[in-house]
Design an enzyme around this catalytic site. Structure first.
Site, PDB file in Angstrom:
ATOM      1  N   ASP A  27       1.043  -1.133   0.246  1.00  0.00           N
ATOM      2  CA  ASP A  27       0.058   0.008   0.049  1.00  0.00           C
ATOM      3  C   ASP A  27       0.927   1.324  -0.169  1.00  0.00           C
ATOM      4  O   ASP A  27       2.031   1.076   0.569  1.00  0.00           O
ATOM      5  CB  ASP A  27      -0.783   0.124   1.162  1.00  0.00           C
ATOM      6  N   ASP A  29       0.354   5.398   0.494  1.00  0.00           N
ATOM      7  CA  ASP A  29       0.120   6.341   1.203  1.00  0.00           C
ATOM      8  C   ASP A  29      -0.136   5.891   2.894  1.00  0.00           C
ATOM      9  O   ASP A  29      -0.934   4.908   2.964  1.00  0.00           O
ATOM     10  CB  ASP A  29      -1.176   7.067   0.969  1.00  0.00           C
ATOM     11  N   ASP A 249      -1.389  -0.037   5.899  1.00  0.00           N
ATOM     12  CA  ASP A 249      -1.596   0.524   7.033  1.00  0.00           C
ATOM     13  C   ASP A 249      -3.207   0.700   7.569  1.00  0.00           C
ATOM     14  O   ASP A 249      -3.315   1.360   8.690  1.00  0.00           O
ATOM     15  CB  ASP A 249      -1.046   2.109   7.037  1.00  0.00           C
TER      16      ASP A 249
HETATM   17  N1  PLP Z   1      -8.301   7.442  -2.216  1.00  0.00           N
HETATM   18  C1  PLP Z   1      -7.897   8.748  -2.339  1.00  0.00           C
HETATM   19  C2  PLP Z   1      -8.482   9.831  -3.226  1.00  0.00           C
HETATM   20  C3  PLP Z   1      -6.823   8.847  -1.855  1.00  0.00           C
HETATM   21  O1  PLP Z   1      -6.083  10.292  -1.851  1.00  0.00           O
HETATM   22  C4  PLP Z   1      -6.214   8.049  -0.791  1.00  0.00           C
HETATM   23  C5  PLP Z   1      -4.707   8.202  -0.322  1.00  0.00           C
HETATM   24  O2  PLP Z   1      -4.116   9.315  -0.578  1.00  0.00           O
HETATM   25  C6  PLP Z   1      -6.591   6.584  -0.893  1.00  0.00           C
HETATM   26  C7  PLP Z   1      -7.737   6.433  -1.310  1.00  0.00           C
HETATM   27  C8  PLP Z   1      -5.992   5.545  -0.043  1.00  0.00           C
HETATM   28  O3  PLP Z   1      -4.821   4.979  -0.794  1.00  0.00           O
HETATM   29  P1  PLP Z   1      -4.227   4.078  -0.296  1.00  0.00           P
HETATM   30  O4  PLP Z   1      -4.786   2.666  -0.590  1.00  0.00           O
HETATM   31  O5  PLP Z   1      -2.786   3.835  -0.997  1.00  0.00           O
HETATM   32  O6  PLP Z   1      -3.764   4.084   0.895  1.00  0.00           O
HETATM   33 CA    CA Z   2      -2.898   3.495   3.012  1.00  0.00          CA
END
Ligand code: PLP
Ligand code: CA
Length: 310
Positions: A27, A29, A249
């Site tokens: 993952d 962010d 996370d």
């Molecule tokens: N959706 C959007 C629009 C986001 O900006 C984010 C994180 O920045 C996520 C979902 C979650 O992303 P991830 O699955 O990489 O944590």
């Molecule tokens: Ca994440």
């Protein structure tokens, strides 16, 4: 997963767990970076994993960035070079889904970002929206009478910062016109996007729910915890779930998907989850809460560094 779950992954065990794996899914962010800053030590860990011939993939629910943009961000933050085809975002996977599920020449009505549109274009799915050209005029008369595109056979809902009532009306009209033959697809159901300091903004799940409620039907979901995003990866690369680690996370997306797909799951505490939440699920007797417990956790992915030293 292991018999005892929810364990802190200490260096000795980490050596064993990483040694048994040939593939890691990350993952982004909350694991590799927070906003625009790399998690300290994360680029070094990925470089060492790559030096040990581990295959690295990136799995994100964020539908507002293309695979190219993720490859570029990894490069900019000092991670080992990644090809766009190693990135499995909900925008790309949604585009792939529609390219396979839609009849030839059928189009999608899209609530989403320019990135979602770019991924649809890249796989050749005709679509209307996002953007003002796909919007009816400003008043209720326009919402109910604006002409519908005869080619539309799907409604796709992603992260859309310009979501509005007029678009909701149009989505419903397409779904009512097409009936069950009109696909309803959501990129992901994340309910909130956390900001620094405990603040948050509504996530894509809120927008998907609005369309589902209007249409009185359930959307097909692309992103984590749906296994579609994993199946998409596994159809493009040879993956042995028993030798694959999902690092995330978030319990209700990353960890749940990993557990459901038979992967080893590793939670990092650099993102949205606290150890108290893990313990709460672990002590519960409810099976659906148990499936949110990761096999292992670390404070930060940087904690894997000692296990990767020679
Ligand atoms: N959706 C959007 C629009 C986001 O900006 C984010 C994180 O920045 C996520 C979902 C979650 O992303 P991830 O699955 O990489 O944590
Ligand atoms: Ca994440």
């Amino acid at each position: 997963g292991s018999a005892r779950r929810g364990l802190r992954l200490e260096p000795a065990a980490a050596r064993e767990v990483l040694g048994a794996a040939d593939t890691l899914l990350f993952d982004c962010d909350g694991v590799l970076w927070r906003g625009d800053a790399a998690v300290a030590g994360a680029p070094a860990v990925l470089s060492r994993l790559q030096a040990r011939a581990k295959r690295l993939y990136y799995v994100t629910n964020n539908s507002s960035r293309t695979r190219d943009a993720y490859a570029e961000k990894l490069r900019r933050l000092g991670f080992p070079p990644a090809e766009p085809r190693q990135v499995f975002g909900s925008a790309y996977c949604a585009a792939r889904y529609l390219s396979q599920a839609l009849p030839p020449d059928a189009a999608a009505y899209v609530l989403g970002s320019p990135a979602l549109s770019a991924e649809l274009r890249a796989v050749g799915v005709p679509h209307l929206g996002p953007g003002p050209a796909a919007l009816p005029g400003p008043g209720p008369a326009d919402w109910t009478r604006a002409p519908l595109d005869p080619a539309v056979r799907a409604v796709l809902v992603g992260f859309d910062e310009h979501f509005c009532y007029a678009k909701l009306c149009l989505a419903l009209r397409y779904l009512l016109r097409g009936g069950p033959d009109c696909l309803l697809v959501g990129t992901n159901r994340d309910h909130r996007l956390p900001l620094e300091g405990g603040a948050a903004i509504p996530g894509t799940g809120c927008l998907v729910k609005a369309v589902e409620m209007a249409a009185e039907r359930e959307a097909f979901i692309i992103g984590k915890p749906s296994r579609y995003i994993f199946d998409c990866l596994a159809s493009e690369f040879k993956i042995d779930p028993a030798r694959t680690i999902m690092v995330g996370d978030r319990l209700d997306t990353d960890i749940l998907m990993g557990n459901n797909c038979g992967l080893t799951t590793l939670l990092t505490l650099t993102g949205v989850t606290t150890l108290e939440e893990v313990k709460g699920h672990q002590e519960s007797d409810c099976p659906s809460r148990k499936s949110l417990v990761p096999d292992y956790y670390v404070d930060s992915i940087a904690d894997l560094l000692p296990a990767l030293e020679d």
